[in-house]
Design a protein around this motif. Structure first.
Motif, short mmCIF file in Angstrom:
data_model
loop_
_atom_site.label_atom_id
_atom_site.label_comp_id
_atom_site.label_asym_id
_atom_site.label_seq_id
_atom_site.Cartn_x
_atom_site.Cartn_y
_atom_site.Cartn_z
N ILE A 54 -9.53 15.74 9.91
CA ILE A 54 -9.24 17.13 9.56
C ILE A 54 -9.66 18.02 10.72
CG2 ILE A 54 -9.70 18.99 7.91
CD1 ILE A 54 -10.40 16.73 5.89
N VAL A 55 -8.73 18.86 11.15
CA VAL A 55 -8.97 19.75 12.28
C VAL A 55 -8.70 21.18 11.83
CG1 VAL A 55 -8.30 20.29 14.65
CG2 VAL A 55 -8.24 17.93 13.85
N ASP A 56 -9.64 22.10 12.14
CA ASP A 56 -9.44 23.49 11.77
C ASP A 56 -8.51 24.17 12.77
OD1 ASP A 56 -10.98 24.09 14.01
OD2 ASP A 56 -12.69 24.85 12.90
N PRO A 57 -8.10 25.41 12.51
CA PRO A 57 -7.16 26.11 13.41
C PRO A 57 -7.66 26.24 14.86
CG PRO A 57 -7.26 27.24 11.32
CD PRO A 57 -8.32 26.19 11.28
N ALA A 58 -8.99 26.22 15.03
CA ALA A 58 -9.54 26.34 16.38
C ALA A 58 -9.55 25.00 17.12
CB ALA A 58 -10.96 26.90 16.31
N ASN A 60 -11.33 22.29 16.07
CA ASN A 60 -12.58 21.57 15.84
C ASN A 60 -12.40 20.52 14.74
OD1 ASN A 60 -14.02 23.29 17.64
ND2 ASN A 60 -14.02 24.84 16.04
N ASP A 61 -13.02 19.38 14.97
CA ASP A 61 -12.98 18.32 13.96
C ASP A 61 -13.91 18.71 12.82
OD1 ASP A 61 -12.91 16.03 12.46
OD2 ASP A 61 -13.71 14.70 14.02
N VAL A 62 -13.36 18.92 11.62
CA VAL A 62 -14.16 19.30 10.46
C VAL A 62 -14.05 18.24 9.36
CG1 VAL A 62 -14.11 21.78 10.93
CG2 VAL A 62 -12.28 20.75 9.60
N THR A 63 -13.83 17.00 9.78
CA THR A 63 -13.75 15.90 8.83
C THR A 63 -15.10 15.78 8.14
OG1 THR A 63 -12.22 14.77 10.32
CG2 THR A 63 -13.26 13.43 8.59
#
Length: 77
Positions: A54-58, A60-63
Motif C-alpha cells: 500500500i502506497v499513499d499519494p506521496a 510512501n509505503d504505508v503497508t
C-alpha cells in the motif's frame, strides 16, 4: 484451488441437505469438503494479502506492519 468436481459435490450435498437431508456418510463427506474448501480459501487469501503493498499519494509505503512482518516471515522460511 479446489477442483470443479469437489465444488460441484459441495453444492450437490448442500442442496440435498436442504431438501431431503443427508446420511451420516454424506454429512461427514460434506464436512470434510467444507473444511478443505475453507483451508484452500484462507491460504489463497493470506497469500493475496501478503503480496499487497500500500502506497499513499506521496509515494510512501504505508503497508500495515503486520502484513510487512508476515512477508518477512514468509521469505525467511
Amino acid at each position: 484451488m479446489l477442483s470443479k468436481e469437489k465444488l460441484a459435490r459441495i453444492s450437490e450435498l448442500s442442496k440435498k441437505s436442504k431438501s431431503t437431508g443427508l446420511s451420516i456418510e454424506e454429512a461427514k463427506e460434506q464436512s470434510a469438503l467444507r473444511k478443505e474448501y475453507l483451508e484452500t480459501f484462507r491460504a489463497t487469501m493470506r497469500d493475496t494479502i501478503e503480496s499487497v503493498k500500500i502506497v499513499d499519494p506521496a509515494g510512501n509505503d504505508v503497508t500495515p506492519l503486520k502484513v510487512q512482518e508476515a512477508k518477512k516471515g514468509k521469505f525467511l522460511n
